[in-house]
Design a protein around this motif. Structure first.
Motif, mmCIF file in Angstrom:
data_model
loop_
_atom_site.group_PDB
_atom_site.id
_atom_site.type_symbol
_atom_site.label_atom_id
_atom_site.label_comp_id
_atom_site.label_asym_id
_atom_site.label_seq_id
_atom_site.Cartn_x
_atom_site.Cartn_y
_atom_site.Cartn_z
ATOM 1 N N ALA A 148 29.382 55.129 94.075
ATOM 2 C CA ALA A 148 28.575 55.361 92.848
ATOM 3 C C ALA A 148 29.473 55.927 91.959
ATOM 4 O O ALA A 148 29.453 55.633 90.771
ATOM 5 N N THR A 149 30.140 56.948 92.666
ATOM 6 C CA THR A 149 31.146 57.763 91.887
ATOM 7 C C THR A 149 32.172 56.963 91.050
ATOM 8 O O THR A 149 32.470 56.961 90.021
ATOM 9 N N ALA A 150 32.807 56.046 92.041
ATOM 10 C CA ALA A 150 33.933 55.354 91.455
ATOM 11 C C ALA A 150 33.575 54.331 90.418
ATOM 12 O O ALA A 150 34.033 53.914 89.535
ATOM 13 N N TYR A 151 32.287 53.587 90.866
ATOM 14 C CA TYR A 151 31.646 52.493 89.799
ATOM 15 C C TYR A 151 31.408 53.338 88.685
ATOM 16 O O TYR A 151 31.293 52.773 87.473
ATOM 17 N N GLY A 152 30.395 54.247 88.851
ATOM 18 C CA GLY A 152 29.737 54.811 87.424
ATOM 19 C C GLY A 152 30.306 55.870 86.856
ATOM 20 O O GLY A 152 29.996 55.919 85.638
ATOM 21 N N GLY A 153 31.298 56.503 87.392
ATOM 22 C CA GLY A 153 32.158 57.432 86.589
ATOM 23 C C GLY A 153 33.433 57.134 86.053
ATOM 24 O O GLY A 153 33.599 56.058 86.109
ATOM 25 N N SER A 154 34.120 58.076 85.582
ATOM 26 C CA SER A 154 35.374 57.905 85.038
ATOM 27 C C SER A 154 36.442 57.670 86.051
ATOM 28 O O SER A 154 36.107 57.911 87.335
ATOM 29 N N PHE A 155 37.480 57.253 85.773
ATOM 30 C CA PHE A 155 38.798 57.169 86.693
ATOM 31 C C PHE A 155 39.053 58.436 87.315
ATOM 32 O O PHE A 155 39.209 58.459 88.588
ATOM 33 N N ALA A 156 38.972 59.666 86.459
ATOM 34 C CA ALA A 156 39.137 61.017 87.161
ATOM 35 C C ALA A 156 38.155 61.253 88.200
ATOM 36 O O ALA A 156 38.311 61.939 89.156
ATOM 37 N N ASP A 157 36.889 60.904 87.780
ATOM 38 C CA ASP A 157 35.670 61.088 88.870
ATOM 39 C C ASP A 157 35.939 60.453 89.935
ATOM 40 O O ASP A 157 35.896 61.011 91.236
ATOM 41 N N GLY A 158 36.361 59.102 90.089
ATOM 42 C CA GLY A 158 36.761 58.377 91.172
ATOM 43 C C GLY A 158 37.757 58.927 92.029
ATOM 44 O O GLY A 158 37.796 59.028 93.243
ATOM 45 N N VAL A 159 38.953 59.395 91.274
ATOM 46 C CA VAL A 159 40.014 60.078 92.117
ATOM 47 C C VAL A 159 39.699 61.266 92.797
ATOM 48 O O VAL A 159 39.943 61.447 93.834
ATOM 49 N N ALA A 160 38.826 62.108 92.143
ATOM 50 C CA ALA A 160 38.404 63.546 92.513
ATOM 51 C C ALA A 160 37.609 63.149 93.785
ATOM 52 O O ALA A 160 37.656 64.112 94.880
ATOM 53 N N ALA A 161 36.803 61.932 93.779
ATOM 54 C CA ALA A 161 35.858 61.898 94.887
ATOM 55 C C ALA A 161 36.534 61.284 96.269
ATOM 56 O O ALA A 161 36.047 61.583 97.250
ATOM 57 N N VAL A 162 37.602 60.498 96.031
ATOM 58 C CA VAL A 162 38.371 60.171 97.025
ATOM 59 C C VAL A 162 39.494 61.144 97.637
ATOM 60 O O VAL A 162 39.984 60.936 98.934
ATOM 61 N N LEU A 163 39.722 62.023 96.751
ATOM 62 C CA LEU A 163 40.868 62.732 97.086
ATOM 63 C C LEU A 163 40.617 63.544 98.368
ATOM 64 O O LEU A 163 41.539 63.760 99.272
ATOM 65 N N PRO A 164 39.535 64.104 98.591
ATOM 66 C CA PRO A 164 39.261 64.903 99.938
ATOM 67 C C PRO A 164 39.560 63.822 101.155
ATOM 68 O O PRO A 164 40.195 64.280 102.205
ATOM 69 N N CYS A 165 39.241 62.855 101.302
ATOM 70 C CA CYS A 165 39.532 61.991 102.200
ATOM 71 C C CYS A 165 41.009 61.654 102.345
ATOM 72 O O CYS A 165 41.477 61.782 103.679
ATOM 73 N N ILE A 167 35.179 70.361 85.041
ATOM 74 C CA ILE A 167 34.047 70.712 85.777
ATOM 75 C C ILE A 167 33.280 69.555 86.761
ATOM 76 O O ILE A 167 32.996 69.565 87.895
ATOM 77 N N ARG A 168 33.230 68.261 86.201
ATOM 78 C CA ARG A 168 32.917 67.258 86.738
ATOM 79 C C ARG A 168 33.537 66.721 87.856
ATOM 80 O O ARG A 168 33.243 66.602 89.282
ATOM 81 N N ALA A 169 35.167 66.892 87.637
ATOM 82 C CA ALA A 169 35.731 66.057 88.683
ATOM 83 C C ALA A 169 35.813 67.181 90.139
ATOM 84 O O ALA A 169 35.788 66.780 90.959
ATOM 85 N N ARG A 170 35.776 68.495 89.642
ATOM 86 C CA ARG A 170 35.808 69.441 90.670
ATOM 87 C C ARG A 170 34.550 69.364 91.619
ATOM 88 O O ARG A 170 34.479 69.460 92.689
ATOM 89 N N SER A 171 33.454 69.099 90.787
ATOM 90 C CA SER A 171 32.024 68.955 91.457
ATOM 91 C C SER A 171 32.294 67.669 92.347
ATOM 92 O O SER A 171 31.693 67.910 93.506
ATOM 93 N N HIS A 172 32.844 66.415 92.144
ATOM 94 C CA HIS A 172 32.781 65.293 92.861
ATOM 95 C C HIS A 172 33.861 65.664 93.837
ATOM 96 O O HIS A 172 33.495 65.386 95.140
ATOM 97 N N PHE A 173 34.807 66.466 93.690
ATOM 98 C CA PHE A 173 35.835 66.681 94.802
ATOM 99 C C PHE A 173 35.046 67.521 96.003
ATOM 100 O O PHE A 173 35.039 67.373 97.258
ATOM 101 N N THR A 174 34.322 68.518 95.479
ATOM 102 C CA THR A 174 33.458 69.333 96.199
ATOM 103 C C THR A 174 32.627 68.780 97.173
ATOM 104 O O THR A 174 32.488 68.962 98.462
#
Length: 161
Positions: free
Chosen positions: A59-76, A133-140
């Protein structure tokens, strides 16, 4: 997510990472599952945490920005690299577990993680306060899900109903 990359270099990087991950993960799973007497075709469906985590990432990668997607997969990426490197220092007497350790402590994997960390840092420099702030939230959130994923496996989580 790679399709949202602002340039060909970033797109190529993520596509190469995805292809390498599929190759490495499939090889690892195809060798481990039979040794553990697990029939992939008859395996249980993804548990609640795994379903929630993967749904969140998609959902984050599809619905968010490129930065959102990168922030979400970075922890993995990053957590596997840290755990792999740490376990690589001590190893395991179980050859199956050692193969997992070898996969995530390998120089090739550590290089991929360094590349995505550089990408995240470069993206981070371009974000306005709201985007950061949004990217940090996705990362967290994704880091929490990553922990929950491992905890669910440890607890052998199944659907309660």
């Amino acid at each position: 997510m790679a399709g949202k990359a602002p340039g060909h270099a970033d797109m190529g990087l993520l596509v190469r990472h995805a292809a390498a991950t599929v190759d490495v993960e499939l090889t690892l799973h195809e060798s481990l599952l039979p040794e553990l007497d697990i029939d992939y075709a008859g395996a249980a469906p993804a548990g609640p945490t795994t379903r929630a985590y993967t749904s969140y990432l998609l959902a984050t990668a599809y619905g968010g920005s490129f930065a959102d997607g990168v922030a979400a997969v970075l922890p993995c990426y990053w957590i596997y690299a840290k755990v792999g490197a740490e376990l690589g220092r001590c190893g395991s007497p179980d050859p199956r577990y050692q193969r997992w350790i070898d996969t995530y402590s390998a120089d090739d994997y550590q290089t991929m993680v360094a590349e995505v960390l550089d990408l995240a840092n470069n993206i981070g420099e371009t974000l306005c306060t709201t985007e950061e702030i949004r990217a940090r939230s996705h990362f967290t959130t994704a880091a929490r899900y990553e922990w929950m994923f491992w905890d669910a496996a440890w607890r052998r989580e199944t659907w309660p109903v």
